[in-house]
Design an enzyme around this catalytic site. Sequence first.
Site, short mmCIF file in Angstrom:
data_model
loop_
_atom_site.label_atom_id
_atom_site.label_comp_id
_atom_site.label_asym_id
_atom_site.label_seq_id
_atom_site.Cartn_x
_atom_site.Cartn_y
_atom_site.Cartn_z
N SER A 257 -29.68 10.10 5.45
CA SER A 257 -30.83 10.17 4.34
C SER A 257 -32.22 10.00 5.02
CB SER A 257 -30.72 9.04 3.14
OG SER A 257 -31.07 7.92 3.59
N LYS A 258 -33.06 10.46 4.23
CA LYS A 258 -34.57 10.35 4.73
C LYS A 258 -34.80 8.75 4.84
CE LYS A 258 -35.84 14.77 3.48
NZ LYS A 258 -36.06 15.85 2.42
N ARG A 259 -34.11 7.98 4.34
CA ARG A 259 -34.62 6.69 4.41
C ARG A 259 -34.13 6.14 5.95
NH1 ARG A 259 -31.08 3.85 1.34
NH2 ARG A 259 -31.10 5.81 0.17
N ALA A 261 -34.81 7.70 8.50
CA ALA A 261 -35.86 8.27 9.43
C ALA A 261 -36.81 7.30 9.47
CB ALA A 261 -36.44 9.25 8.60
#
Length: 493
Positions: A257-259, A261
């Site tokens: 997920s973008k998290r 990142a």
Amino acid sequence: MTETTPARVRYAPSPTGRFHIGGARTALYNYLLARQTGGQFIIRIEDTDRKRFVPGSEQEILESLNWLGLHWDEGPDLGGPHAPYRQSERVDLYRAHAEQLVELGLAYFCFCSPERLAAMRQDLERRKQPPHYDGLCRRLAPAEAAARRAAGESHVVRLKVPESGRTTAVDRLRGEIQVENTSLDDVILLKSDGLPVYHLAAMVDDRLMGITHVLRSSEWLPTFPLHVLIYQAFGWEQPVWVHLSVFLNPSGKGKMSKRDAVSGASSIYPLDLREQGYVPEAVVNWLALMGWSYDDRTEVFGLEDLVQRFSLDRLNPSPAAVNYSKLDHFNGIHIRSLPEAELARRLAPVFERHRISVTEADLVPLAPLIQERIRTLDEAVEMAGFMFGESVSPVAADLIGPGMTAAASAAAVRRAQRLIGERERLEPESLEAELRGLAEELGLKVGQLFTILRIAVTGQRVSPPLIETMVLLGREQVLERVARAGDLLEDAG
Ligand code: GLU
């Protein structure tokens, strides 16, 4: 089975945020298929969801693809035979197609209010049923629907999903997927603002743009049968459908997920990877192998190799883990295979970013000294930034040779200073031989003397090879730095 006819493929991103490696991989596989078959690679911007639109996102997508070397044949900036390539500029086409389906009796106007739909959704939720439109407007007489529409009543267009039977969707990697039509919803094709949803716009465009293979993210698997139905409703031949594997986060637990990142040093955004000193060849190599393999052994590929070797048959539908140590590994390999002048060319902007003023020409002689030692371009700055400063500032304690006193270190440095001062210019072989001879004469291990000199000259414990570095720095700089080290050690002793 390999694809024999030229493939027309597209990468169709929505400009809704930063461009990440998942998108880059989808673009890469499309690109490879196009180039391998002598077909075309098209960029289409799917920007009809105005609520999620993020300014600057399209630019980031195009810049990233260019950086990765995935050049396209038709697209929003280049134009092409099917221009425009931004869906927001093609809205009339989608409306006309929705209209056509209504006329064929395969779609219908729906006038249900947002309140009615919300109540229906809540009711289904309470009964633990999936969201499903109840078909109220599907049962309206066409004349009544037309009249209400003509009177300006707000409406959407919905697909009329068959009420019985099954739909078979064929994915090139996953085989046949069969669903009961009763499990499918009468999805909205055109919203009340007249803008299409993905399900309509992408199908219409893929057809009109002559797309032969749709390689896209597996987030579309749940609605895939609806897309097949839409193609069928229009009477169009299906393209080859390929849903790519999902990415797992680096721990292997759960979808990326973008998290993910923000945790850790590495980023999921190609432009960040560029900032961190990764070369595009490495990113391409790394992405190619997240969901595809050539055989069980070969893992180093340039873009051209991938064009030759890519095949849909070797795509793997199982989730792919994102492994940043693999990226570092590939980065080292691809940095080592760059021609020296090319490495210098790539390093110049990196030094500039770190505010070290140096020209590409200055970097050419440095490139071979560091090429084997760096894993990212930025490490070159850490390793060799001292070359381009006015001075270095070691502290006396660090200048003391291993197992030596300050006084003995000072004496050794002064002898080295004299030896260097006596030479007109520094030549690698003779300099090395003489410094080794000096160590012996002083009863030191070569490593002891070289450690002192390394800190004196570079200010750091890890550097490119000492002798070559001294030669590159030149007699004057070296003498100055060695003399300064002598002063510091004498003061300390
Ligand atoms: N615009 C869609 C997305 O960004 C594209 C999906 C597709 O490739 O068809 O998810």
